[in-house]
Design a protein around this motif. Structure first.
Motif, PDB file in Angstrom:
ATOM      1  N   UNK A 101     -80.527  13.455  84.267  1.00  0.00           N
ATOM      2  CA  UNK A 101     -79.622  12.973  85.269  1.00  0.00           C
ATOM      3  C   UNK A 101     -78.032  12.586  84.937  1.00  0.00           C
ATOM      4  N   UNK A 102     -78.084  12.067  83.759  1.00  0.00           N
ATOM      5  CA  UNK A 102     -76.548  11.862  83.361  1.00  0.00           C
ATOM      6  C   UNK A 102     -75.838  13.351  83.162  1.00  0.00           C
ATOM      7  N   UNK A 103     -76.540  14.412  82.631  1.00  0.00           N
ATOM      8  CA  UNK A 103     -76.146  15.764  82.207  1.00  0.00           C
ATOM      9  C   UNK A 103     -75.764  16.194  83.567  1.00  0.00           C
ATOM     10  N   UNK A 104     -76.505  16.139  84.468  1.00  0.00           N
ATOM     11  CA  UNK A 104     -76.068  16.987  85.827  1.00  0.00           C
ATOM     12  C   UNK A 104     -75.211  16.258  86.619  1.00  0.00           C
ATOM     13  N   UNK A 105     -75.114  14.746  86.475  1.00  0.00           N
ATOM     14  CA  UNK A 105     -73.729  14.046  87.123  1.00  0.00           C
ATOM     15  C   UNK A 105     -72.696  14.560  86.425  1.00  0.00           C
ATOM     16  N   UNK A 106     -72.492  14.670  85.149  1.00  0.00           N
ATOM     17  CA  UNK A 106     -71.209  14.824  84.509  1.00  0.00           C
ATOM     18  C   UNK A 106     -70.861  16.375  84.946  1.00  0.00           C
ATOM     19  N   UNK A 107     -71.757  17.353  84.868  1.00  0.00           N
ATOM     20  CA  UNK A 107     -71.516  18.627  85.434  1.00  0.00           C
ATOM     21  C   UNK A 107     -70.902  18.777  86.716  1.00  0.00           C
ATOM     22  N   UNK A 172     -75.872  26.205  70.625  1.00  0.00           N
ATOM     23  CA  UNK A 172     -76.088  25.425  69.324  1.00  0.00           C
ATOM     24  C   UNK A 172     -76.936  23.912  69.755  1.00  0.00           C
ATOM     25  N   UNK A 173     -77.508  24.166  70.833  1.00  0.00           N
ATOM     26  CA  UNK A 173     -78.257  22.951  71.037  1.00  0.00           C
ATOM     27  C   UNK A 173     -77.477  21.846  71.939  1.00  0.00           C
ATOM     28  N   UNK A 174     -77.955  21.514  72.970  1.00  0.00           N
ATOM     29  CA  UNK A 174     -77.154  20.498  73.753  1.00  0.00           C
ATOM     30  C   UNK A 174     -76.699  19.183  73.124  1.00  0.00           C
ATOM     31  N   UNK A 175     -75.679  18.740  73.340  1.00  0.00           N
ATOM     32  CA  UNK A 175     -75.553  17.235  72.972  1.00  0.00           C
ATOM     33  C   UNK A 175     -74.648  16.692  74.073  1.00  0.00           C
ATOM     34  N   UNK A 176     -75.313  15.365  74.196  1.00  0.00           N
ATOM     35  CA  UNK A 176     -74.486  14.715  75.352  1.00  0.00           C
ATOM     36  C   UNK A 176     -73.268  14.120  74.976  1.00  0.00           C
ATOM     37  N   UNK A 177     -72.636  13.632  75.989  1.00  0.00           N
ATOM     38  CA  UNK A 177     -71.319  13.064  75.941  1.00  0.00           C
ATOM     39  C   UNK A 177     -71.240  11.819  74.803  1.00  0.00           C
ATOM     40  N   UNK A 178     -72.174  11.084  74.716  1.00  0.00           N
ATOM     41  CA  UNK A 178     -72.388  10.123  73.665  1.00  0.00           C
ATOM     42  C   UNK A 178     -72.692  10.631  72.274  1.00  0.00           C
ATOM     43  N   UNK A 270     -78.515  23.456  79.799  1.00  0.00           N
ATOM     44  CA  UNK A 270     -78.367  22.207  80.006  1.00  0.00           C
ATOM     45  C   UNK A 270     -79.266  21.394  80.607  1.00  0.00           C
ATOM     46  N   UNK A 271     -79.841  20.559  79.784  1.00  0.00           N
ATOM     47  CA  UNK A 271     -81.192  19.888  80.432  1.00  0.00           C
ATOM     48  C   UNK A 271     -80.729  18.747  81.388  1.00  0.00           C
ATOM     49  N   UNK A 272     -80.839  19.251  82.482  1.00  0.00           N
ATOM     50  CA  UNK A 272     -80.290  18.441  83.906  1.00  0.00           C
ATOM     51  C   UNK A 272     -81.478  18.422  84.574  1.00  0.00           C
ATOM     52  N   UNK A 273     -81.155  17.806  85.820  1.00  0.00           N
ATOM     53  CA  UNK A 273     -82.358  17.219  86.593  1.00  0.00           C
ATOM     54  C   UNK A 273     -82.968  18.833  87.415  1.00  0.00           C
ATOM     55  N   UNK A 274     -81.939  19.794  87.453  1.00  0.00           N
ATOM     56  CA  UNK A 274     -82.366  20.929  88.201  1.00  0.00           C
ATOM     57  C   UNK A 274     -83.407  21.796  87.279  1.00  0.00           C
ATOM     58  N   UNK A 275     -83.279  21.747  86.111  1.00  0.00           N
ATOM     59  CA  UNK A 275     -84.113  22.251  84.855  1.00  0.00           C
ATOM     60  C   UNK A 275     -85.446  21.606  85.075  1.00  0.00           C
ATOM     61  N   UNK A 276     -85.278  20.265  85.150  1.00  0.00           N
ATOM     62  CA  UNK A 276     -86.431  19.292  85.099  1.00  0.00           C
ATOM     63  C   UNK A 276     -87.371  19.780  86.300  1.00  0.00           C
ATOM     64  N   UNK A 277     -86.893  19.968  87.440  1.00  0.00           N
ATOM     65  CA  UNK A 277     -87.800  20.411  88.552  1.00  0.00           C
ATOM     66  C   UNK A 277     -88.267  21.640  88.458  1.00  0.00           C
ATOM     67  N   UNK A 278     -87.340  22.694  87.875  1.00  0.00           N
ATOM     68  CA  UNK A 278     -88.094  24.132  87.527  1.00  0.00           C
ATOM     69  C   UNK A 278     -89.221  23.884  86.520  1.00  0.00           C
ATOM     70  N   UNK A 279     -89.057  23.229  85.565  1.00  0.00           N
ATOM     71  CA  UNK A 279     -90.384  23.213  84.642  1.00  0.00           C
ATOM     72  C   UNK A 279     -91.282  22.439  85.281  1.00  0.00           C
TER      73      UNK A 279
END
Length: 321
Positions: A101-107, A172-178, A270-279
């Motif tokens: 969720x934080x990744x999707x909110x940031x996006x 390069x593999x996703x990295x979060x803001x933290x 980007x491992x966001x919540x949309x991809x979570x639903x798709x998976x």
């Protein structure tokens, strides 16, 4: 009983009914689609399972219960904070959502900012000379931006930059803001630009329409006749009031992005919540899909309620509705 007629109370009640409807619709649609968690887990080998094995797996996944019982068992868990567990990764849905969720909110937030930075100035520019060349040019640009599918724009941009400049940080593999702020912002540039371009046209059109409508109001003509400086008239009377519908548009767009950024998340990894639903859909993870969709719907409803509150703050006329 008067408090039940209060606009905010009424909207909260509508929000609760909406979430109940979303939960029921999601539950039903998942079970209308052919297949279940057994076929998703075993594939063609599911046909070789004995009846005893099938019954055992149905009991394990909770498929041996009636549909109403399955629904209320899941709903009871949600109301007590138990969103379920992914049977594939054996991780709770709450934990998966907390990571995605934080990744999707940031996006979504960055995309909204880009959409506003593009749409509002262009809307003001278009409204400054309605029917003239600058208006026609911005309208044409808006139409082109709406006509190009997001997935096509995303693919073309990513391929062009990678082939010509060797720049594709999303590989390069996703990295979060933290974890890595620098790399994270690089990985967000392309998806934010793609989504921002898709958001800008409706913002542009809303801004342009609102400015032209407010210019025709009697109080604007009166202020101009009284000698109010044009700059002050444009900023304090016209533009300020024109931004009120833009607030509503922004809230709606942000709500849609929470669940509608799937294309950008998928293309740019980007491992966001949309991809979570798709998976979850591909793996027939009922708990993952049901709970995640309900979370998306809840956030959409909350954003709209907040937008409504902001609208009532900036527009006193809306408070009496």
């Amino acid at each position: 009983m008067m408090y039940l007629r209060h606009p905010i109370t009424r909207r909260v009640g509508e929000a609760v009914l909406t979430l109940v409807g979303v939960s029921v619709l999601t539950f039903v649609l998942l079970r209308v689609v052919p297949g279940n968690q057994i076929t998703a887990s075993y594939g063609t080998a599911a046909g070789e399972l004995s009846p005893e094995q099938v019954r055992s797996l149905e009991a394990y996944y909770g498929l041996d219960k009636s549909l109403p019982v399955q629904y209320f068992d899941w709903l009871r868990g949600v109301l007590t904070g138990n969103l379920g567990v992914s049977t594939t990764s054996h991780v709770s849905v709450a934990q998966l959502t907390g990571q995605a969720l934080p990744n999707t909110i940031e996006l979504a937030v960055l995309s909204i900012l880009v959409g506003l930075l593009l749409g509002v100035p262009l809307g003001v520019l278009a409204a400054s000379r309605p029917g003239k060349s600058r208006d026609n040019l911005t309208q044409l640009s808006s139409l082109l931006a709406l006509s190009v599918p997001s997935f096509l724009l995303a693919t073309v941009l990513a391929s062009w930059l990678a082939n010509n400049f060797g720049w594709y940080p999303n590989g390069e593999g996703f990295r979060t803001l933290v974890q890595d702020p620098g790399l994270n912002l690089q990985q967000m540039i392309l998806p934010v630009l793609v989504l921002g371009i898709s958001i800008a046209p409706p913002v542009l059109q809303t801004t342009r329409t609102a400015i032209l409508a407010i210019r025709a109001e009697d109080y604007v003509r009166t202020a101009r006749a009284k000698g109010v400086p044009e700059r002050r008239l444009q900023t304090r009377h016209i533009l300020r009031n024109a931004l009120i519908p833009v607030v509503t548009m922004t809230g709606l767009q942000f709500g849609f992005l929470l669940g509608g950024a799937l294309v950008a998340e998928q293309i740019f990894a980007i491992p966001g919540i949309g991809r979570q639903v798709l998976l979850g859909l591909t793996q027939k993870e009922y708990a993952v899909v049901q709970s995640t969709v309900l979370i998306i719907a809840t956030m959409f409803v909350l954003v709209n309620l907040l937008t409504d509150l902001v609208y009532r703050v900036v527009d006193p006329k809306a408070r009496v509705r």
